[in-house]
Scaffold this motif. Structure first.
Motif, PDB file in Angstrom:
ATOM      1  N   ILE A   1      37.558  39.224  24.895  1.00  0.00           N
ATOM      2  CA  ILE A   1      37.601  40.421  25.735  1.00  0.00           C
ATOM      3  C   ILE A   1      37.720  39.936  27.177  1.00  0.00           C
ATOM      4  O   ILE A   1      36.846  39.225  27.671  1.00  0.00           O
ATOM      5  N   VAL A   2      38.831  40.309  27.829  1.00  0.00           N
ATOM      6  CA  VAL A   2      39.081  39.851  29.188  1.00  0.00           C
ATOM      7  C   VAL A   2      38.997  41.047  30.127  1.00  0.00           C
ATOM      8  O   VAL A   2      39.792  41.989  30.016  1.00  0.00           O
ATOM      9  N   ALA A   3      38.040  41.019  31.025  1.00  0.00           N
ATOM     10  CA  ALA A   3      37.893  42.080  32.013  1.00  0.00           C
ATOM     11  C   ALA A   3      38.970  41.930  33.083  1.00  0.00           C
ATOM     12  O   ALA A   3      39.265  40.824  33.530  1.00  0.00           O
ATOM     13  N   VAL A   4      39.577  43.058  33.457  1.00  0.00           N
ATOM     14  CA  VAL A   4      40.549  43.072  34.552  1.00  0.00           C
ATOM     15  C   VAL A   4      40.055  44.115  35.544  1.00  0.00           C
ATOM     16  O   VAL A   4      40.026  45.300  35.246  1.00  0.00           O
ATOM     17  N   THR A   5      39.640  43.646  36.699  1.00  0.00           N
ATOM     18  CA  THR A   5      38.952  44.565  37.590  1.00  0.00           C
ATOM     19  C   THR A   5      39.183  44.237  39.052  1.00  0.00           C
ATOM     20  O   THR A   5      39.387  43.085  39.420  1.00  0.00           O
ATOM     21  N   SER A   6      39.165  45.246  39.871  1.00  0.00           N
ATOM     22  CA  SER A   6      39.294  45.052  41.313  1.00  0.00           C
ATOM     23  C   SER A   6      37.936  44.801  41.953  1.00  0.00           C
ATOM     24  O   SER A   6      37.847  44.505  43.129  1.00  0.00           O
ATOM     25  N   TYR A   7      36.887  44.923  41.184  1.00  0.00           N
ATOM     26  CA  TYR A   7      35.571  44.600  41.726  1.00  0.00           C
ATOM     27  C   TYR A   7      35.568  43.129  42.137  1.00  0.00           C
ATOM     28  O   TYR A   7      35.941  42.264  41.369  1.00  0.00           O
ATOM     29  N   ALA A   8      35.173  42.863  43.343  1.00  0.00           N
ATOM     30  CA  ALA A   8      35.181  41.473  43.804  1.00  0.00           C
ATOM     31  C   ALA A   8      33.829  41.084  44.379  1.00  0.00           C
ATOM     32  O   ALA A   8      33.700  40.066  45.028  1.00  0.00           O
TER      33      ALA A   8
ATOM     34  N   GLY B   1      35.989  36.516  29.655  1.00  0.00           N
ATOM     35  CA  GLY B   1      36.425  36.072  30.974  1.00  0.00           C
ATOM     36  C   GLY B   1      36.787  37.250  31.835  1.00  0.00           C
ATOM     37  O   GLY B   1      36.564  38.412  31.470  1.00  0.00           O
ATOM     38  N   TYR B   2      37.408  36.942  32.956  1.00  0.00           N
ATOM     39  CA  TYR B   2      37.525  37.918  34.024  1.00  0.00           C
ATOM     40  C   TYR B   2      38.788  37.602  34.819  1.00  0.00           C
ATOM     41  O   TYR B   2      39.003  36.458  35.218  1.00  0.00           O
ATOM     42  N   LEU B   3      39.638  38.583  35.040  1.00  0.00           N
ATOM     43  CA  LEU B   3      40.807  38.435  35.904  1.00  0.00           C
ATOM     44  C   LEU B   3      40.724  39.500  36.992  1.00  0.00           C
ATOM     45  O   LEU B   3      40.350  40.636  36.727  1.00  0.00           O
ATOM     46  N   GLU B   4      41.096  39.116  38.211  1.00  0.00           N
ATOM     47  CA  GLU B   4      40.978  40.054  39.321  1.00  0.00           C
ATOM     48  C   GLU B   4      42.293  40.777  39.595  1.00  0.00           C
ATOM     49  O   GLU B   4      43.368  40.201  39.513  1.00  0.00           O
ATOM     50  N   LYS B   5      42.166  42.051  39.938  1.00  0.00           N
ATOM     51  CA  LYS B   5      43.279  42.818  40.481  1.00  0.00           C
ATOM     52  C   LYS B   5      43.325  42.606  41.989  1.00  0.00           C
ATOM     53  O   LYS B   5      42.271  42.454  42.604  1.00  0.00           O
ATOM     54  N   PRO B   6      44.479  42.666  42.634  1.00  0.00           N
ATOM     55  CA  PRO B   6      45.765  42.890  41.963  1.00  0.00           C
ATOM     56  C   PRO B   6      46.200  41.666  41.172  1.00  0.00           C
ATOM     57  O   PRO B   6      45.971  40.543  41.604  1.00  0.00           O
ATOM     58  N   ILE B   7      46.800  41.908  40.015  1.00  0.00           N
ATOM     59  CA  ILE B   7      47.221  40.794  39.177  1.00  0.00           C
ATOM     60  C   ILE B   7      48.453  40.130  39.779  1.00  0.00           C
ATOM     61  O   ILE B   7      49.219  40.757  40.515  1.00  0.00           O
ATOM     62  N   ASP B   8      48.628  38.857  39.472  1.00  0.00           N
ATOM     63  CA  ASP B   8      49.791  38.102  39.922  1.00  0.00           C
ATOM     64  C   ASP B   8      50.812  38.089  38.786  1.00  0.00           C
ATOM     65  O   ASP B   8      50.583  37.459  37.749  1.00  0.00           O
TER      66      ASP B   8
ATOM     67  N   THR C   1      51.770  34.750  37.039  1.00  0.00           N
ATOM     68  CA  THR C   1      50.833  33.941  36.247  1.00  0.00           C
ATOM     69  C   THR C   1      49.988  34.762  35.277  1.00  0.00           C
ATOM     70  O   THR C   1      49.234  34.194  34.488  1.00  0.00           O
ATOM     71  N   PHE C   2      50.133  36.079  35.316  1.00  0.00           N
ATOM     72  CA  PHE C   2      49.206  36.931  34.564  1.00  0.00           C
ATOM     73  C   PHE C   2      49.184  36.618  33.065  1.00  0.00           C
ATOM     74  O   PHE C   2      48.118  36.457  32.466  1.00  0.00           O
ATOM     75  N   VAL C   3      50.371  36.540  32.446  1.00  0.00           N
ATOM     76  CA  VAL C   3      50.399  36.359  30.994  1.00  0.00           C
ATOM     77  C   VAL C   3      49.788  35.007  30.606  1.00  0.00           C
ATOM     78  O   VAL C   3      49.013  34.925  29.644  1.00  0.00           O
ATOM     79  N   GLU C   4      50.089  33.981  31.365  1.00  0.00           N
ATOM     80  CA  GLU C   4      49.494  32.670  31.080  1.00  0.00           C
ATOM     81  C   GLU C   4      47.982  32.716  31.222  1.00  0.00           C
ATOM     82  O   GLU C   4      47.247  32.101  30.443  1.00  0.00           O
ATOM     83  N   GLN C   5      47.514  33.435  32.220  1.00  0.00           N
ATOM     84  CA  GLN C   5      46.069  33.565  32.404  1.00  0.00           C
ATOM     85  C   GLN C   5      45.439  34.277  31.208  1.00  0.00           C
ATOM     86  O   GLN C   5      44.398  33.871  30.708  1.00  0.00           O
ATOM     87  N   VAL C   6      46.095  35.349  30.761  1.00  0.00           N
ATOM     88  CA  VAL C   6      45.585  36.079  29.607  1.00  0.00           C
ATOM     89  C   VAL C   6      45.562  35.169  28.380  1.00  0.00           C
ATOM     90  O   VAL C   6      44.555  35.077  27.668  1.00  0.00           O
ATOM     91  N   GLU C   7      46.671  34.479  28.142  1.00  0.00           N
ATOM     92  CA  GLU C   7      46.779  33.635  26.942  1.00  0.00           C
ATOM     93  C   GLU C   7      45.778  32.482  26.969  1.00  0.00           C
ATOM     94  O   GLU C   7      45.401  31.975  25.915  1.00  0.00           O
TER      95      GLU C   7
END
Ligand code: MN
Length: 132
Positions: free
Chosen positions: A79-86, A101-108, A111-117
């Protein structure tokens, strides 16, 4: 080979961009606009990974993550959180709620798909030739 990702996201623009990027790399995206429908789809489908917005109407992403982690069939599904909370502590909050894990918005978009994978377990059955 499971190429399905469940995207729980209420924002149409984010949904469009994330879906576009993932589908271009051969992923099949199932979308839910809120927590309750996300939980239902998580149980009804067999996602290889779940992308979870934290700022959702009603039931927030932390609560959704906690519920997802009670579902036995999702054991081992990242489960990967995608959030603008910083704010400091939010990442920890995501992990405590059960996110992998955790990915920040705005997404790039580059690199986004590689980060997800990168959150997929190394022995997962999702590797293989991509659609494009
Ligand atoms: Mn949102």
């Amino acid at each position: 080979m499971n190429r399905r990702i469940l995207l729980i996201e209420d924002n149409e623009q984010n949904r469009y961009l994330v879906t576009y990027l993932l589908e271009a790399r051969g992923w099949v995206v199932t979308h839910a606009p809120d927590g309750p429908s996300g939980l239902e789809l998580a149980g009804a489908t067999n996602p290889a990974l779940i992308l979870l917005d934290i700022q959702l109407p009603g039931m927030d992403g932390y609560a959704v993550a906690r519920r997802l982690r009670t579902m036995a069939k999702l054991e081992g599904v990242p489960i990967v959180a995608v959030t603008s909370y910083a704010m400091p502590g939010d990442r920890e909050h995501c992990l405590v709620a059960g996110c992998t894990g955790y990915l920040e918005k705005p997404i790039d978009p580059q690199t986004f798909v590689e980060q997800v994978e990168s959150f997929l377990p190394p022995d997962s059955d999702t590797s293989g030739p991509r659609a494009s």
